[in-house]
Design a protein around this motif. Structure first.
Motif, short mmCIF file in Angstrom:
data_model
loop_
_atom_site.label_atom_id
_atom_site.label_comp_id
_atom_site.label_asym_id
_atom_site.label_seq_id
_atom_site.Cartn_x
_atom_site.Cartn_y
_atom_site.Cartn_z
N GLY A 22 0.80 -1.21 0.00
CA GLY A 22 0.00 0.00 0.00
C GLY A 22 0.83 1.26 0.00
N LEU A 23 0.19 2.33 -0.44
CA LEU A 23 0.86 3.63 -0.53
C LEU A 23 0.01 4.66 0.20
CD1 LEU A 23 2.74 5.11 -3.50
CD2 LEU A 23 1.01 6.51 -2.34
N PHE A 24 0.66 5.43 1.03
CA PHE A 24 -0.01 6.44 1.86
C PHE A 24 0.42 7.84 1.41
CE2 PHE A 24 -1.49 3.67 5.30
CZ PHE A 24 -0.69 2.55 5.12
N TRP A 25 -0.49 8.77 1.52
CA TRP A 25 -0.17 10.19 1.40
C TRP A 25 -0.49 10.88 2.73
CZ3 TRP A 25 2.38 12.59 -2.46
CH2 TRP A 25 2.45 11.95 -3.71
N TYR A 26 0.48 11.70 3.15
CA TYR A 26 0.32 12.50 4.37
C TYR A 26 0.54 13.97 4.02
CZ TYR A 26 0.63 8.41 7.48
OH TYR A 26 0.39 7.22 8.14
N GLN A 27 -0.16 14.84 4.72
CA GLN A 27 0.05 16.28 4.63
C GLN A 27 0.75 16.74 5.91
OE1 GLN A 27 -3.22 19.04 5.64
NE2 GLN A 27 -3.01 19.91 3.61
N GLN A 28 1.75 17.59 5.76
CA GLN A 28 2.45 18.09 6.94
C GLN A 28 2.68 19.60 6.81
OE1 GLN A 28 6.36 16.44 7.84
NE2 GLN A 28 6.07 16.83 10.03
N HIS A 29 2.01 20.36 7.67
CA HIS A 29 2.29 21.78 7.75
C HIS A 29 3.57 21.99 8.54
CE1 HIS A 29 -2.06 22.11 6.70
NE2 HIS A 29 -1.60 23.13 5.99
N ALA A 30 4.23 23.09 8.25
CA ALA A 30 5.54 23.37 8.85
C ALA A 30 5.48 23.26 10.36
CB ALA A 30 6.04 24.74 8.41
N GLY A 31 6.37 22.45 10.94
CA GLY A 31 6.46 22.33 12.39
C GLY A 31 5.35 21.51 13.03
N GLU A 32 4.51 20.89 12.21
CA GLU A 32 3.40 20.10 12.76
C GLU A 32 3.54 18.63 12.39
OE1 GLU A 32 0.24 23.83 12.39
OE2 GLU A 32 -0.37 21.82 11.75
N ALA A 33 2.64 17.81 12.89
CA ALA A 33 2.69 16.37 12.63
C ALA A 33 2.15 16.06 11.24
CB ALA A 33 1.86 15.62 13.67
N PRO A 34 2.61 14.98 10.62
CA PRO A 34 1.98 14.51 9.38
C PRO A 34 0.54 14.07 9.66
CG PRO A 34 4.14 13.50 9.70
CD PRO A 34 3.79 14.19 10.98
N THR A 35 -0.36 14.46 8.78
CA THR A 35 -1.77 14.09 8.89
C THR A 35 -2.12 13.15 7.75
OG1 THR A 35 -2.26 16.26 9.84
CG2 THR A 35 -4.13 14.99 9.02
N PHE A 36 -2.75 12.03 8.06
CA PHE A 36 -3.11 11.04 7.05
C PHE A 36 -4.13 11.60 6.08
CE2 PHE A 36 -4.19 7.12 5.16
CZ PHE A 36 -5.57 6.98 5.17
N LEU A 37 -3.84 11.43 4.78
CA LEU A 37 -4.77 11.87 3.73
C LEU A 37 -5.42 10.69 3.04
CD1 LEU A 37 -2.79 14.73 1.92
CD2 LEU A 37 -4.70 14.97 3.52
N SER A 38 -4.61 9.70 2.60
CA SER A 38 -5.19 8.63 1.80
C SER A 38 -4.32 7.39 1.83
CB SER A 38 -5.38 9.08 0.35
OG SER A 38 -4.11 9.26 -0.26
N TYR A 39 -4.95 6.28 1.48
CA TYR A 39 -4.27 4.98 1.38
C TYR A 39 -4.77 4.29 0.12
CZ TYR A 39 -3.26 0.05 2.43
OH TYR A 39 -2.83 -1.25 2.39
N ASN A 40 -3.85 3.85 -0.72
CA ASN A 40 -4.19 3.08 -1.92
C ASN A 40 -3.44 1.76 -1.87
OD1 ASN A 40 -4.39 6.08 -2.70
ND2 ASN A 40 -5.38 5.10 -4.45
N VAL A 41 -4.17 0.68 -2.12
CA VAL A 41 -3.51 -0.62 -2.25
C VAL A 41 -3.90 -1.30 -3.56
CG1 VAL A 41 -5.27 -1.92 -0.98
CG2 VAL A 41 -2.90 -2.74 -1.00
N LEU A 42 -5.04 -0.92 -4.12
CA LEU A 42 -5.48 -1.42 -5.41
C LEU A 42 -5.31 -0.33 -6.46
CD1 LEU A 42 -8.75 -3.23 -4.32
CD2 LEU A 42 -6.48 -4.23 -4.68
N ASP A 43 -5.15 -0.73 -7.71
CA ASP A 43 -5.03 0.24 -8.80
C ASP A 43 -6.30 1.07 -8.90
OD1 ASP A 43 -3.12 -1.70 -11.28
OD2 ASP A 43 -2.58 -0.80 -9.36
N GLY A 44 -6.11 2.33 -9.25
CA GLY A 44 -7.27 3.18 -9.49
C GLY A 44 -7.24 4.45 -8.69
N LEU A 45 -8.35 5.15 -8.75
CA LEU A 45 -8.47 6.47 -8.15
C LEU A 45 -9.37 6.41 -6.93
CD1 LEU A 45 -7.78 9.51 -8.76
CD2 LEU A 45 -10.02 9.64 -9.88
N GLU A 46 -8.89 7.01 -5.84
CA GLU A 46 -9.67 7.16 -4.61
C GLU A 46 -9.94 8.65 -4.42
OE1 GLU A 46 -9.72 3.10 -3.09
OE2 GLU A 46 -10.64 4.90 -2.26
N GLU A 47 -11.21 9.02 -4.29
CA GLU A 47 -11.55 10.43 -4.16
C GLU A 47 -12.08 10.73 -2.77
OE1 GLU A 47 -13.73 10.43 -8.29
OE2 GLU A 47 -13.00 12.45 -7.89
N LYS A 48 -11.55 11.81 -2.19
CA LYS A 48 -12.03 12.26 -0.87
C LYS A 48 -12.16 13.77 -0.93
CE LYS A 48 -9.98 9.05 2.48
NZ LYS A 48 -9.06 8.96 3.63
#
Lengths: 110, 114
Positions: A31-57
Motif C-alpha cells: 500500500g501507498l499512503f499520502w500525508y500532509q504536513q504543515h511546517a512544524g506540525e505532525a503529518p496528517t493522514f490523507l489517503s491509502y491506496n492498495v489497489l489500482d485506481g483512483l480514490e476520491e475524498k
C-alpha cells in the motif's frame, strides 16, 4: 532497498489544481499512503491506496498504478491552507515500516 | 477519535541533562512508534513497540531510551544528547503494526539541545 521519488517543490494559484507524482521501487508492496504536513506540525493522514485506481475524498484524490510503481495526489480548488509538505510513503514487505519520500512542498499563491 | 498526544511541545536541554518525552493514545492501538524528523526531511523511524514489547530499534544511540509502560503510553528518555539530536520527535500509533495499517502521528516535540 527502497526508493521513493517525488518532486521537491510545486507552486500553484489559489483555486487551481496541482498533481503531485510519486514513483517507487520497493521490496514488496502493501500500500501507498499520502500525508500532509504543515511546517512544524505532525503529518496528517490523507489517503491509502492498495489497489489500482483512483480514490476520491472531497478536494483530494489519490491514484495508484502498481504495475508502473506510480501514484499521484491531486489537489483541486486549491486553498491557501493547502500550502504544506506532502509525503508519499510506501508499506513494503516488513511490518511496521513505512518508506517515506522526501516530501513535496506545495506553495499556494493568491 | 484519531488523536495521539505528545508532551511537552517544546523542550530545550543541555548536553548533561536528563529529560523524557511522553506520548499517549486512546484508540486501542497496539503498535507505537518514535520518529525523528529534521527540517525539510522525511521522518526517520527510531523505535517500534508492538503489544508493549520493543519490536524494532533502528540502531539508535543508547542516549535515547524508549519505554512502553502500558498499551496507551510511550516514553522516550533522553540523556547526554548532542546538538545534532535537535529535531522534531514524532510519536505515532497504528492498530497492530501490520503492513496495511495507517499510522497516526502526534503533534511532535520540538527538541533543542544546547
Amino acid at each position: 532497498g527502497q526508493n521513493i521519488d517525488q518532486p521537491t517543490e510545486m507552486t500553484a494559484t489559489e483555486g487551481a489544481i496541482v498533481q503531485i507524482n510519486c514513483t517507487y521501487q520497493t521490496s514488496g508492496f502493501n500500500g501507498l499512503f499520502w500525508y500532509q504536513q504543515h511546517a512544524g506540525e505532525a503529518p496528517t493522514f490523507l489517503s491509502y491506496n492498495v489497489l489500482d485506481g483512483l480514490e476520491e475524498k472531497g478536494r483530494f484524490s489519490s491514484f495508484l498504478s502498481r504495475s508502473k510503481g506510480y501514484s499521484y495526489l491531486l489537489l483541486k480548488e486549491l486553498q491557501m491552507k493547502d500550502s504544506a509538505s506532502y509525503l508519499c510513503a510506501v508499506s513494503g514487505s516488513n511490518d511496521y515500516k513505512l518508506s517515506f519520500g522526501a516530501g513535496t512542498t506545495v506553495t499556494v499563491r493568491a | 477519535d484519531t488523536e495521539v498526544t505528545q508532551t511537552p511541545k517544546h523542550l530545550v536541554m543541555g548536553m548533561t541533562n536528563k529529560k523524557s518525552l511522553k506520548c499517549e493514545q486512546h484508540m486501542g492501538h497496539r503498535a507505537m512508534y518514535w520518529y525523528k524528523q529534521k527540517a525539510k526531511k522525511p521522518p526517520e523511524l527510531m523505535f517500534v513497540y508492538s503489544y508493549e514489547k520493543l519490536s524494532i530499534n533502528e540502531s539508535v544511540p543508547s542516549r535515547f531510551s524508549p519505554e512502553c509502560p502500558n498499551s496507551s503510553l510511550l516514553n522516550l528518555h533522553l540523556h547526554a544528547l548532542q546538538p545534532e539530536d535537535s529535531a522534531l520527535y514524532l510519536c505515532a500509533s497504528s492498530p497492530s503494526g501490520g503492513r496495511t495499517d495507517t499510522q497516526y502521528f502526534g503533534p511532535g516535540t520540538r527538541l533543542t539541545v544546547l
